[in-house]
Design an enzyme around this catalytic site. Structure first.
Site, PDB file in Angstrom:
ATOM      1  N   HIS A  26       0.824  -1.224   0.000  1.00 50.44           N
ATOM      2  CA  HIS A  26       0.000   0.000   0.000  1.00 50.44           C
ATOM      3  C   HIS A  26       0.848   1.260   0.000  1.00 50.44           C
ATOM      4  O   HIS A  26       0.350   2.344   0.311  1.00 50.44           O
ATOM      5  CB  HIS A  26      -0.926   0.015   1.227  1.00 50.44           C
ATOM      6  CG  HIS A  26      -2.028  -1.000   1.130  1.00 50.44           C
ATOM      7  ND1 HIS A  26      -2.794  -1.365   2.215  1.00 50.44           N
ATOM      8  CD2 HIS A  26      -2.474  -1.745   0.097  1.00 50.44           C
ATOM      9  CE1 HIS A  26      -3.679  -2.275   1.840  1.00 50.44           C
ATOM     10  NE2 HIS A  26      -3.495  -2.529   0.557  1.00 50.44           N
TER      11      HIS A  26
ATOM     12  N   LEU B 127      -5.243  -9.608  17.587  1.00 51.99           N
ATOM     13  CA  LEU B 127      -5.801  -9.301  18.912  1.00 51.99           C
ATOM     14  C   LEU B 127      -7.187  -9.907  19.082  1.00 51.99           C
ATOM     15  O   LEU B 127      -7.576 -10.321  20.166  1.00 51.99           O
ATOM     16  CB  LEU B 127      -5.878  -7.771  19.088  1.00 51.99           C
ATOM     17  CG  LEU B 127      -6.123  -7.254  20.504  1.00 51.99           C
ATOM     18  CD1 LEU B 127      -4.990  -7.699  21.426  1.00 51.99           C
ATOM     19  CD2 LEU B 127      -6.235  -5.732  20.512  1.00 51.99           C
TER      20      LEU B 127
END
Ligand code: APR
Length: 235
Positions: free
Chosen positions: A110, A203
């Site tokens: 990106h 997470l």
């Protein structure tokens, strides 16, 4: 021999103090994507977009790599020095924390906060200054510099290289990404179809968790060093 492809997202840099995108305090909460991360937004209000990436660039320069970046740097070095197979580190992140954590040949699909791209002469170069104020391109002198970031609607960089490596991978590991944005979100499926084992370190469960052979939940600064230690012990 074991060929590995690792994909990282904003979650691996969260513990270095860089904001992620889609959490409740995420970047896209107070910066509408359409305004700051599309070519149309840049055309409509270039000053706003330059300011947004000036803030991102300053944040990157002030951040430090965390144990997750450092562990991947160690894995990269050992894999290369002991010729244990290919290792491609693909990141969606625009920070340079993988490099400062010791990784080499990081593939920034990106783009990069510390790179600028001249819309006039097409030159790309390392850049740490603000772009607000339209500084001249070091190559052609024109005031045509834009952030070297892949915006929504633009083609991510080096996709052929990524799919080639995924096709040869024995192991695909996804770290700190929500699985919300393609083409990166499709890498796990492609890796599976080509026979790779797939592991997610995140997470919380990502949108693609069900596609992984194994998902480990927790902070990257704990999960990544632990996983790297397992890989280095595997001999
Ligand atoms: N350790 C591990 N994972 C974490 C941590 C942490 N300390 N903190 C957050 N995460 C996880 C979140 O649970 C979430 O799944 O990281 C992920 C971050 O998701 P996003 O904010 O969507 O970021 P990312 O997946 O990198 O976004 C992909 O979208 O907006 C575009 O171009 C932008 O590259 C970005 C792409």
């Amino acid at each position: 021999m074991q060929n590995i492809v690792i994909l990282t997202g904003a979650g691996i840099s969260a513990e270095s103090g860089l904001r992620t995108f889609r959490a409740e305090d995420g970047l896209w909460e107070d910066h509408p994507v359409e305004q700051v991360a599309t070519p149309e937004g840049f055309a409509a209000d270039p000053a706003l977009v330059q300011r947004f990436y000036d803030q991102r660039r300053a944040g990157v320069l002030a951040a430090m790599p965390n144990p997750a970046h450092q562990a991947l740097g160690q894995l990269d070095r050992v894999w290369r020095e002991e010729a244990r197979g290919e290792l491609l580190l693909v990141t969606q992140n625009i920070d340079d924390l993988h490099e400062r954590g010791g990784a080499t040949d990081v593939l920034h699909m990106h783009g990069e906060a510390l790179s600028v791209w001249c819309t006039i002469c097409d030159a790309r170069q390392h850049w740490v200054e603000p772009l607000s104020g339209n500084p001249p391109c070091p190559s052609c002198g024109a005031a045509g510099l834009r952030p070297d970031i892949v915006w929504f609607g633009e083609m991510p960089y080096r996709m052929d290289e990524i799919f080639g490596a995924l096709g040869r991978a024995d192991l695909f590991v996804s770290i700190g990404t929500s699985g919300a944005v393609y083409p990166a979100a499709g890498f796990v499926q492609y890796a599976r179809e080509n026979g790779a084992r797939t592991l997610e370190l995140n997470l919380e469960p990502s949108l693609g968790s069900r596609l992984f052979d194994e998902t480990r939940l927790g902070p990257a600064s704990e999960l990544v060093p632990q996983w790297v230690a397992e890989m280095l012990q595997s001999g």
